[in-house]
Design an enzyme around this catalytic site. Structure first.
Site: not given
Ligand SMILES: *[C@@H]1O[C@H](CO)[C@@H](O)[C@H](O)[C@H]1NC(C)=O
Ligand SMILES: *[C@@H]1O[C@H](CO)[C@@H](O)[C@H](O)[C@H]1NC(C)=O
Ligand SMILES: *[C@@H]1O[C@H](CO)[C@@H](O)[C@H](O)[C@H]1NC(C)=O
Ligand SMILES: *[C@@H]1O[C@H](CO)[C@@H](O)[C@H](O)[C@H]1NC(C)=O
Ligand SMILES: *[C@@H]1O[C@H](CO)[C@@H](O)[C@H](O)[C@H]1NC(C)=O
Ligand SMILES: *[C@@H]1O[C@H](CO)[C@@H](O)[C@H](O)[C@H]1NC(C)=O
Ligand SMILES: *[C@@H]1O[C@H](CO)[C@@H](O)[C@H](O)[C@H]1NC(C)=O
Length: 921
Positions: A604, A606, A608-609, A611, A625, A719
């Site tokens: 995945g 996200g 800011f990074g 995973v 992450k 968020d």
């Protein structure tokens, strides 16, 4: 009526200060008003000036000219209750009505929410959602005592207030039920069908001033799904109505007719599901031809039995223009009621309906067991303010000077009447409060003897000091096995101290009683005897030595104290100096590299990074992450997240296992969640059923509730979205990604310089004001609930019609017009109970209200989800038992003819869309 006329008129004198022209048995309080007046329909209003609590305020609401709605009385937003006490005639039936028009009286636009109760019985929660709409609550009850109390309490938001309080006495057997001593009837619907205007019918058309709502009144999900061919009919001829509930003629003179054979309606029943009393009112008001008949049946989905008898109004009422009133005295009803009247095959004309009434049974709470005794005590001091709190001493919240235990029928455990200027003897009724643990009557002017408290075996602490009590210290005090403290100093007690008191494990102060002697010796004025189970002599020595030790050794003791506490202090300091890394486990980079096989499998990405999947040597699966490098933002988030995460543990939050840092690269290690994100499940191919969705919502809400209420200071996620809700092996949900979490400043809202969040989920108020509160999370969660219902993404170019890209506006339009079916995810295949969907849908709308203060707390949302789960469980249980369930029958939505326009797209502003783009990521 058994009451003699003389007595009756006496009561009326007491009862109403207004009593001449209008109906006897009417009391109308204009709360916050200043003078008596008679309104345009002939009701006499009196101000509530006798109430010593609260403050009055004037309001002005557009188009509301009635004088009683120009004022109100409001109360402090504290934990107390504020009660009106009204005189009634015992064994008479009444209608009690309370109304609330907010009108922004506090210039604050904080919509109040509070509870109203009748005596000890919770009646309703008043939720204001519009400053200029009058909230009305009605209750039908049989008076069993000469007074009733109506109390406001439990201010959840804003200040409790009230506009009017109205009491209308019934006569005869109107609203008699077999259960009236145990239940109140809370009015849920009282509808005048075929009404000629939106105005309700009430006094003087209804001599009891019931309010009959017009069926053309526009309210959300109120009388929708009207069958095609429904027509209004009316007559001017008189109708014979004098039986049973005696509905007003004016109501019976209008009706609706299903000219195509059916009448159908659907409406929300406030307070339901539950057991109710439901009655329909029919009168034949059309002249049928000689060969015409009108026969029809009621069809209530799931209640086949009810559908058997056919109605033939004229025959049943024994004539035209006469009332026929069939009904159910105890019927289980859902929150969303759909009903149909269908003509029988041998009937020429379609069904006719003049009016109906549905009331919910509200089980009475008997209140505190000490109610009678404390009422007597209070009656001795009726002019004192503390004695005027009214209502039950314990329920729904106790009086300010009383504490109660938490039994269903509570007992009083503590009385605090210190310094209240009490005079006369101590009422012996205190001794009847058998649950009493503490009694504080000190610093008053009480005289006479101390009563016998033998009945109060739990009594632990008695304060009677600084009064003018006389007589002996009763030896019955020795019978109190739990007595630990007894203060009787500075009274005028005399006689001999009961020796048993000195031998007990008791703190006793009886100084300042000149004539009170200790035992056979002379009247020594001993101050305090700290007792123990040993004899009095030893005891005295022990007391003195311990005092000496304390005073002499004070300094040393203090130092000792510091020494003892030094380790924690040091730990505190060191944790500060080590800053955020405290308690978070640090993985070595090679550990991470090995477990992820050099970041082989990406699972995945996200905000800011990226995973990656990993598997530790011990077999534990992890998600790593890797924060985007070169990003100052990212690094700040990193330390933020590490600090936070190491503090937060909850089973509905994705578990944080540790972190790793390698040069510029920052990594966070979480438990691996086998089933990915909620988003994938909603919009991918793996469809999940409604019950599962509710469980996921419950899990997520629990996680958020923990962040909001379980952490100090509270944590705001900032968020929330369906891709941040992860599912484990068992499809239980956990909330993830606290990267954006910010510590909420205690109580106050937080001002942040950069608005963060995701388009479609972002709280518009937060976006505009940049004031971050927990209600911003509630907004985002509301969006997630709408996704769960509809299976639509929060923002979509296709789903919501031409000019609409936003789920909130789209869902709001449908839900508010009663068209829930229009938003339900087709992949749920009707495998749900419509009640539970309604519940969630309505709560979701509350969550996405434009202003934070109008939104519920996450705890309230959680409760609603749990209620919905209960409904589903019960429905599933019923289905298993082979009953065809009422609410499971789907409602095939045909939109309410003419009254709504769902086609229009200009209503659907893509609000978030237009303003939120700059902050989107
Ligand atoms: C209102 O009317 C009642 C009698 O109907 C009277 O006792 C009371 O004093 C009046 N109050 C005021 C403020 O005029
Ligand atoms: C007030 O009444 C006038 C006239 O009936 C109407 O035009 C107006 O829309 C009403 N205003 C509100 C806020 O209801
Ligand atoms: C007040 O209401 C809240 C929720 O609205 C509820 O959780 C709480 O138990 C209530 N308190 C009392 C004393 O009824
Ligand atoms: C009940 O009140 C109505 C309306 O005032 C009256 O017409 C009727 O006679 C009363 N009935 C009884 C039984 O008192
Ligand atoms: C009534 O039913 C007839 C026949 O079923 C149909 O043709 C007609 O359109 C219906 N009328 C309305 C108003 O729906
Ligand atoms: C109505 O019936 C249900 C079950 O048949 C029962 O549990 C309930 O107590 C009844 N309600 C009243 C008010 O009698
Ligand atoms: C105490 O009561 C007396 C007589 O009832 C009264 O005169 C006095 O003003 C009261 N004092 C206070 C402080 O309430």
């Amino acid at each position: 009526m058994e009451i003699k006329p003389l007595l009756l008129s006496f009561f009326f004198l007491l009862l109403l200060d207004a009593s001449k022209a209008q109906m006897p048995g009417f009391v109308s309080f204009d709360c916050g008003g200043k003078e008596n007046f008679t309104d345009e329909i002939g009701l006499e209003w009196t101000p509530d000036i006798k109430l010593i609590y609260g403050e009055t305020a004037g309001i002005s609401v557009t188009n509301e000219t009635r004088k009683q709605y120009q004022t109100l009385r409001h109360f402090p937003a504290d934990s107390r209750k504020y009660c009106y006490t009204l005189n009634v005639i015992s064994r008479s039936r009444y209608l009690l009505r309370a109304t609330f028009l907010y009108g922004n009286f506090d210039n604050n636009n904080v919509y109040p929410k509070f509870d109203i109760s009748l005596g000890a019985t919770y009646w309703s929660t008043i939720v204001i959602s519009d400053a200029s709409t009058i909230e009305v609550r009605e209750l039908i009850f049989l008076a069993l005592s000469p007074t009733i109390s109506v109390c406001l309490s439990n201010a959840t938001t804003g200040q409790p207030f009230i506009s009017t309080l109205e009491l209308r006495q019934f006569n005869g057997s109107i609203y008699y039920t077999d259960f009236e001593e145990l239940y109140y009837l809370s009015v849920s619907a009282r509808i005048n069908f075929g009404a000629d205007s939106e105005a309700p019918v009430r006094y003087p058309d209804d001599p009891f001033d019931r309010i009959w709502d017009s069926d053309s009144l526009k309210k959300a999900n109120y009388l929708v799904d009207v069958a095609a061919g429904t027509e209004k009919v009316s007559t001017r001829k008189p109708i014979y109505v004098n039986s049973k509930e005696v509905p007003p003629q004016k109501v019976m003179q209008t009706a609706v007719e299903g000219t195509n054979g059916s009448l159908t309606y659907r409406l929300n029943l406030d307070g339901f599901p539950g057991f109710g009393w439901a009655v329909t009112y029919f009168a034949e008001i059309e002249d049928l031809g000689p060969d015409e008949t009108r026969k029809f049946r009621l069809v209530l989905p799931g209640n086949a039995d009810l559908s058997k008898p056919a109605v033939n109004i004229e025959e049943n009422a024994q004539g035209k223009y006469r009332l026929y009133e069939p009904g159910f005295t105890n019927l289980s009803l859902p929150f969303v009621l759909s009903f149909r009247f269908g003509k029988t095959s041998d009937s020429k004309r379609g069904p006719l309906l003049n009016a109906m009434e549905i009331n919910k049974y509200l089980e009475k709470n008997d209140g505190s067991l000490d109610g009678a005794s404390i009422a007597k005590i209070v009656s001795y001091y009726s002019s004192s303010n503390w004695a005027q709190e009214g209502g039950d001493p314990c329920l729904p919240v106790p009086w300010s000077w009383v504490q109660c235990n938490s039994d269903p029928q509570p007992k009083i455990v503590k009385i605090t009447l210190s310094g209240k200027n009490l005079t006369g003897n101590i009422p012996s009724d205190f001794a009847k409060l058998t649950g009493l643990v503490e009694l504080w009557l000190d610093n008053n002017s009480l005289s006479g003897p101390i009563p016998d408290f033998t009945g109060c075996i739990d009594l632990k602490i008695i304060h009677l000091e600084n009064n003018q009590l006389t007589g002996e210290l009763p030896s019955s005090l020795m019978n109190l096995p739990n007595l630990r403290e007894l203060y009787v100093q500075n009274n005028m007690l005399s006689g001999t101290m009961p020796s048993g008191l000195l031998n007990k494990n008791l703190i006793l102060n009886y100084s300042g009683n000149i004539n009170l002697r200790k035992g056979s010796k002379s009247g020594s004025h001993m101050n305090i005897i700290i007792g123990s189970s040993v004899g009095a002599g030893v005891l005295l020595i022990a007391t003195i030595t311990s005092c000496l030790f304390l005073s002499k050794g004070k300094k040393r003791y203090f130092e000792q104290d510091q020494l003892d506490h030094s380790p924690p202090v040091q730990r505190l300091v060191s944790s500060k100096s080590k800053a955020h890394t405290e308690a978070a486990y640090c993985f070595t980079f090679s550990e991470i590299e090995d477990s992820t096989r050099k970041f082989e499998k990406k699972i995945g990405s996200g905000g800011f990074g990226v995973v990656y999947y990993g598997k530790m040597k011990d077999g534990k699966e992890i998600a790593v992450k890797v924060l985007t490098s070169n990003s100052f933002q990212g690094k700040r988030e990193f330390s933020n997240e590490v600090t936070l995460l190491s503090r937060i543990h909850h089973r509905n939050l994705v578990q944080f296992l540790g972190y790793s840092q390698e040069g510029e690269r920052c990594m966070l290690v979480y438990e691996f969640m086998h089933n990915g994100t909620l988003k994938e499940h909603l919009y991918g191919h793996k469809s999940i059923n409604w019950f599962k969705r509710l469980q996921i919502a419950e899990d997520a809400a629990k996680g958020i509730e923990y962040l909001h209420t379980g952490c100090v200071p509270a944590i705001i996620h900032r968020d929330l979205k369906s891709s941040n809700i992860l599912l484990d092996k068992h499809m239980r949900a956990k909330v993830s990604d606290f990267g954006l979490s910010k510590l909420a400043v205690d109580g106050a809202s937080h001002v942040s310089s950069i608005v963060r969040g995701t388009v479609g989920y972002l709280d518009p108020e937060y976006y505009i004001s940049q004031q971050l509160t927990d209600k911003s999370d509630v907004y985002s969660f509301g969006v997630i609930l709408l996704e769960l219902i509809s299976g639509h993404e929060a923002i979509s170019n296709e789903s919501f019609g031409v000019n609409c890209r936003n789920i909130v506006q789209w869902a709001k339009l449908h839900i508010e017009s009663g068209d829930i079916q229009g938003i339900i995810d087709p992949s749920l295949h009707e495998e749900f109970d419509i009640q539970s969907i309604w519940k969630i849908a309505e709560k979701a709308l509350m969550c996405v209200q434009p202003h934070g203060h109008m939104r519920p707390s996450i705890s309230e949302v959680l409760k609603e989800i749990q209620d919905a789960i209960t409904i589903e469980r019960e429905a599933a249980g019923a289905a298993r038992e082979g009953n065809s369930d009422v609410s499971r029958t789907s409602i095939h939505s045909s939109l309410n003819q003419g009254s709504m326009d769902l086609g229009g797209t200009d209503n659907c502003l893509s609000f978030d869309e237009s303003i939120a783009r700059p902050a989107a990521r």
